[in-house]
Structure formats: C-alpha cells, structure tokens
Design a protein around this motif. Structure first.
Motif, PDB file in Angstrom:
ATOM      1  N   GLU A  76     -48.964  -4.616  12.192  1.00  0.00           N
ATOM      2  CA  GLU A  76     -48.278  -3.793  13.186  1.00  0.00           C
ATOM      3  C   GLU A  76     -49.141  -3.470  14.394  1.00  0.00           C
ATOM      4  OE1 GLU A  76     -46.250  -0.363  11.661  1.00  0.00           O
ATOM      5  OE2 GLU A  76     -45.217  -1.532  10.147  1.00  0.00           O
ATOM      6  N   ASP A  77     -50.441  -3.248  14.197  1.00  0.00           N
ATOM      7  CA  ASP A  77     -51.303  -2.840  15.309  1.00  0.00           C
ATOM      8  C   ASP A  77     -52.180  -3.971  15.832  1.00  0.00           C
ATOM      9  OD1 ASP A  77     -52.949  -2.926  13.061  1.00  0.00           O
ATOM     10  OD2 ASP A  77     -54.189  -1.259  13.736  1.00  0.00           O
ATOM     11  N   GLY A  78     -51.868  -5.201  15.486  1.00  0.00           N
ATOM     12  CA  GLY A  78     -52.668  -6.307  15.994  1.00  0.00           C
ATOM     13  C   GLY A  78     -52.479  -7.555  15.165  1.00  0.00           C
ATOM     14  N   ASP A  79     -53.503  -8.349  15.167  1.00  0.00           N
ATOM     15  CA  ASP A  79     -53.451  -9.679  14.583  1.00  0.00           C
ATOM     16  C   ASP A  79     -54.591  -9.830  13.581  1.00  0.00           C
ATOM     17  OD1 ASP A  79     -54.100 -12.569  14.475  1.00  0.00           O
ATOM     18  OD2 ASP A  79     -52.537 -12.725  15.995  1.00  0.00           O
ATOM     19  N   GLY A  80     -54.353 -10.609  12.536  1.00  0.00           N
ATOM     20  CA  GLY A  80     -55.414 -10.872  11.569  1.00  0.00           C
ATOM     21  C   GLY A  80     -56.636 -11.507  12.203  1.00  0.00           C
ATOM     22  N   ILE A  81     -56.448 -12.213  13.327  1.00  0.00           N
ATOM     23  CA  ILE A  81     -57.571 -12.808  14.043  1.00  0.00           C
ATOM     24  C   ILE A  81     -58.521 -11.714  14.531  1.00  0.00           C
ATOM     25  CG2 ILE A  81     -58.249 -14.208  16.048  1.00  0.00           C
ATOM     26  CD1 ILE A  81     -56.868 -15.843  13.826  1.00  0.00           C
ATOM     27  N   ASP A  82     -57.972 -10.547  14.898  1.00  0.00           N
ATOM     28  CA  ASP A  82     -58.824  -9.414  15.306  1.00  0.00           C
ATOM     29  C   ASP A  82     -59.750  -9.002  14.171  1.00  0.00           C
ATOM     30  OD1 ASP A  82     -57.471  -9.331  17.774  1.00  0.00           O
ATOM     31  OD2 ASP A  82     -55.972  -7.922  16.980  1.00  0.00           O
TER      32      ASP A  82
END
Length: 167
Positions: A76-82
């Motif tokens: 919800e608050d971003g991407d797994g890449i982050d």
C-alpha cells in the motif's frame, strides 16, 4: 550425535532439532497472506516477525537481523523494490522469497534487480502454494547449517517443484 555420523542418514530423516530455525520477516499488506505465511513458517519451527508496509519493513530491517524475508512486490505504501533497495544498502546477507500475484515477467524483473544489488532471491506466485513455501524455507534452513539444499516433502524429492516456482 557428531555431525559426521549424519552422513549415512538421509536428510529427510534427521530429527527436527537438527534443523536451524530461521528468523523470518514477512512483508505483505494483506493480513490473510501474512497469516498464512506466518503460520506455515511457525509450524516449520521458524521465528516470524511481520511487517504490513514498506515503512514497517524498513524499520524492522534496521533494528533486527533476519535470515530470510518473504516480500510482496505491491504494498500500500510503496513497492517491494523499495524494500530490496534498503536491504542492499544495509548489506542484507539473508535470503529473499518474493511472494507476489504479479506475473512471471515482473517477478523475474524483481529477481534481476535484486541480483544487480547483490541479493539472491526466489519467487513464488500467489495464490501461495504452502508446500512450496515450506520446501523453500527448509532448504534455506539446511543451507544455513551448511547442509545440501535438497529437501523431500512426503518422501518425494522436491527440487523440481521448487525450480518450477522460481521461474
């Protein structure tokens, strides 16, 4: 029993106490998925910490050591890449299992990114095959102990099953 005496015993017959419990961080914003992964890992004897968001995952990665992270790619608050970027900056030395409903090419792109920053990862699709997850965790536990990563599930060699899910 000394380790050398295990050489003649098939690995699937070793007592569960001879397996190493993993410190596992489960990163998924879906409560049902977190619960399924957590229960399967706990039943296999692993210690589980959960993070429902990128921010929570990064905080936990900064404050504790984990042997393995299961990671959803869409949060919800971003991407797994982050999360993978943070892991690379922190020189994370554990294993990553991406568990995502994203298509194969997107999971492969995440794997390529992870490798580019020095992280080796496996990939399992959603809906999650709990047997495949247990096999992956068992193999990681064996690797952590210096044992070969060949695992059987119900007496059946499981390497082919795991390899199918890595693609």
């Amino acid at each position: 029993m000394p380790r050398s005496s295990f050489s003649s015993i098939p690995s699937h017959l070793l007592d569960a106490t001879e397996r190493r419990a993993l410190q596992l961080l489960v990163v998924d914003d879906d409560a049902t998925q977190r619960s399924l992964i957590g229960v399967a890992a706990k039943q296999a004897g692993h210690e589980v910490t959960v993070a429902p968001s990128v921010a929570d995952a990064i905080g936990k990665l900064r404050s504790a050591r984990f042997d393995c992270v299961t990671l959803d790619l869409v949060l919800e608050d971003g991407d797994g890449i982050d999360v993978l970027r943070e892991m690379a900056e922190a020189k994370f030395a554990g294993s990553v299992i991406v568990i995502s409903g994203m298509d194969g090419p997107r999971r492969s792109a995440a794997r390529r990114f992870a490798r580019s920053v020095g992280i080796e990862l496996q990939s399992l699709p959603k809906p999650l095959d709990l047997a495949a997850l247990r096999i992956s965790l068992a193999n990681l536990g064996k690797t952590a102990m210096g044992l070969p990563a060949t695992h059987t599930w119900g007496g059946v060699a499981a390497n082919a099953i795991v390899e199918r899910h890595r693609a």
